[in-house]
Design an enzyme around this catalytic site. Structure first.
Site, PDB file in Angstrom:
ATOM      1  N   HIS A 188       1.042  -1.165   0.071  1.00 35.82           N
ATOM      2  CA  HIS A 188      -0.173   0.032   0.040  1.00 35.82           C
ATOM      3  C   HIS A 188       0.782   1.288  -0.019  1.00 35.82           C
ATOM      4  O   HIS A 188       1.958   1.159   0.638  1.00 35.82           O
ATOM      5  CB  HIS A 188      -0.744   0.050   1.115  1.00 35.82           C
ATOM      6  CG  HIS A 188      -2.084   1.021   1.293  1.00 35.82           C
ATOM      7  ND1 HIS A 188      -1.988   2.370   1.440  1.00 35.82           N
ATOM      8  CD2 HIS A 188      -3.334   0.843   0.847  1.00 35.82           C
ATOM      9  CE1 HIS A 188      -3.128   2.969   1.194  1.00 35.82           C
ATOM     10  NE2 HIS A 188      -3.838   2.005   0.612  1.00 35.82           N
ATOM     11  N   GLU A 211      -7.733  -5.477  -0.194  1.00 38.67           N
ATOM     12  CA  GLU A 211      -8.362  -6.189  -1.311  1.00 38.67           C
ATOM     13  C   GLU A 211      -8.124  -7.780  -1.164  1.00 38.67           C
ATOM     14  O   GLU A 211      -9.165  -8.336  -1.790  1.00 38.67           O
ATOM     15  CB  GLU A 211      -7.591  -5.848  -2.742  1.00 38.67           C
ATOM     16  CG  GLU A 211      -7.418  -4.348  -2.981  1.00 38.67           C
ATOM     17  CD  GLU A 211      -8.899  -3.979  -3.422  1.00 38.67           C
ATOM     18  OE1 GLU A 211      -9.973  -4.136  -3.183  1.00 38.67           O
ATOM     19  OE2 GLU A 211      -9.058  -2.952  -4.063  1.00 38.67           O
TER      20      GLU A 211
END
Ligand code: ACO
Length: 388
Positions: free
Chosen positions: A271, A325
């Site tokens: 991320h 996700e």
């Protein structure tokens, strides 16, 4: 250099350093949400995501983002009623969706549907975005997606039912039957978790478009395009593809090793801002443990553990963790959605964040217009081709 008006002349060169991908650049002020990357903490309007997930409804979270505070009972009922009244789609929007080939991607259908809505209902969605428009657009996302989902199966759209929450209405319009609580409850929690997330790429896109004085449907159409990319919201169906390709626990190590040796990125990990575990991943992992089949959860867990170990071994200074996700794939599969509806379902939630950011932007607007570092040539001479 000081000019005749006494101002310092602005150089043609960029004023600030240029971090790749604008990493670390503060592009706007917002009171909506913040990602505390080092701590792995996400806050919406002062509330830690753990306070809201599983406790607040999606509509309470939407109200919170739009209005800056949680609603009371009457305010929540009024919002539910307005959302219900705004859900039906203009027939011309359905016509546009049904004109798409059944091979189109659902995210493209959503982007087209929102764009069509802006063109067809332009009186309602005029040039100045406001809260009523934000609510109306949010209300229509499930219907646009469901109309396309059914169209590609040769089915007619299902009329939304008054009294349904967003999660219930989405499942009802997709599948044409009363949704089961074991499906709409996890979907509801998923929707609360994904509603906003600081200055992510799609939110930034919506704010840039809004800053030009453009309308809400244009800003949200752009945001949908940004969300679609696999480096942003397009990863969860690829997580499902990865897990399906791995297939069995014995295959986890060789599959991951091969993918990393080929220089591929493992979907659902890493991320830009989090340098600790994404708190949404932690909540979704717990939900996946309950909602998905024991076999699928065991394979997901094994893949996650081995992927983290390999990423930490190969990129020890990168601090790569599980992102939102990874377990979105397990939760949304358990809810009954096919992989290509995962990112669109993310958008059903994130439209509340996008519209809140658009309203925040227009309330204190200044055109967002950065500079570029020019690295091209400046001294070429035009040579005309021979005219016929
Ligand atoms: N798998 C393997 N390596 C990775 C991964 C990954 N998932 N993520 C980052 N890396 C590596 C990169 O190869 C790079 O290594 P290098 O410097 O040795 O070349 C290093 O870690 C840093 O990567 P960056 O691209 O600089 O990190 P950035 O902040 O730009 O990327 C991103 C963040 C795009 C999310 C990235 O981690 C990624 O591609 N992840 C996979 C896709 C994914 O899961 N997307 C969903 C993100 S969550 C969301 O938007 C809702």
């Amino acid at each position: 250099m000081t000019g005749s008006n006494g101002n310092t002349a602005v150089s043609d060169q960029p004023i600030l350093p240029k971090p790749e991908g604008l990493e670390g650049v503060v592009a706007a002020s917002t009171a909506l949400s913040h990602v505390f990357g080092e701590e792995g903490k996400l806050v919406y309007r002062g509330y830690d995501i753990h306070e809201l997930a599983g406790h607040a409804t999606f509509e309470e979270v939407a109200y919170l983002l739009w209005n800056g505070r949680l609603p009371n009972r009457q305010e929540l009922d009024a919002l539910l009623q307005t959302l219900g009244a705004q859900r039906p789609l203009p027939s011309h929007v359905i016509d546009v969706i049904q004109a798409l080939p059944d091979t189109a991607q659902p995210m493209d259908a959503l982007r087209t549907g929102v764009s069509a809505l802006g063109a067809i209902d332009s009186e309602h969605f005029d040039d100045v975005p406001d809260l009523n428009e934000a609510i109306a657009l949010t209300a229509k996302f499930p219907g646009i997606l469901a109309a396309f989902f059914r169209h590609r199966q040769g089915l007619d759209p299902v009329n939304p039912k008054p009294g349904h929450t967003t999660a219930q209405s989405y499942l009802h319009q997709l599948f044409g039957k009363e949704p089961d609580e074991k499906h709409w409850r996890p979907l509801e929690v998923y929707l609360t978790l994904l509603a906003d997330h600081g200055m992510n790429a799609s939110t930034f896109t919506s704010r840039v478009i809004a800053s030009t004085g453009s309308d809400l449907c244009s800003a949200i159409t752009g945001a949908i395009g940004a969300l679609k990319g696999p480096l942003h919201g397009g990863a969860p169906s690829k997580v499902l593809d990865m897990l399906e390709a791995i297939g069995a626990a014995d295959n986890v190590d060789p599959w991951l090793t091969n993918a990393l040796d080929r220089g591929e990125r493992l979907m659902g990990f890493g991320h830009r801002v989090y340098k600790a575990e994404d708190p949404r991943a932690e909540i979704l992992r717990g939900m996946a443990a309950e909602a998905s089949t024991p076999e699928f959860f065991a394979l997901s867990r094994r893949t996650e553990e081995r992927a983290l170990a390999m990423l930490h071994e190969r990129k020890p200074d990168r601090r790569l963790y599980t992102n939102v996700e990874f377990y979105s794939a397990a939760v949304l599969s358990a809810v009954g959605l096919p992989g290509d509806m995962f990112t669109p379902t993310f958008a059903v939630s994130r439209v509340t964040g996008w519209t809140s950011h658009v309203l925040e932007q227009v309330a204190n607007n200044r055109l967002i217009r950065p500079q570029s570092e020019f690295v091209g040539a400046t001294d070429k001479t035009f040579v005309a081709i021979e005219r016929r």
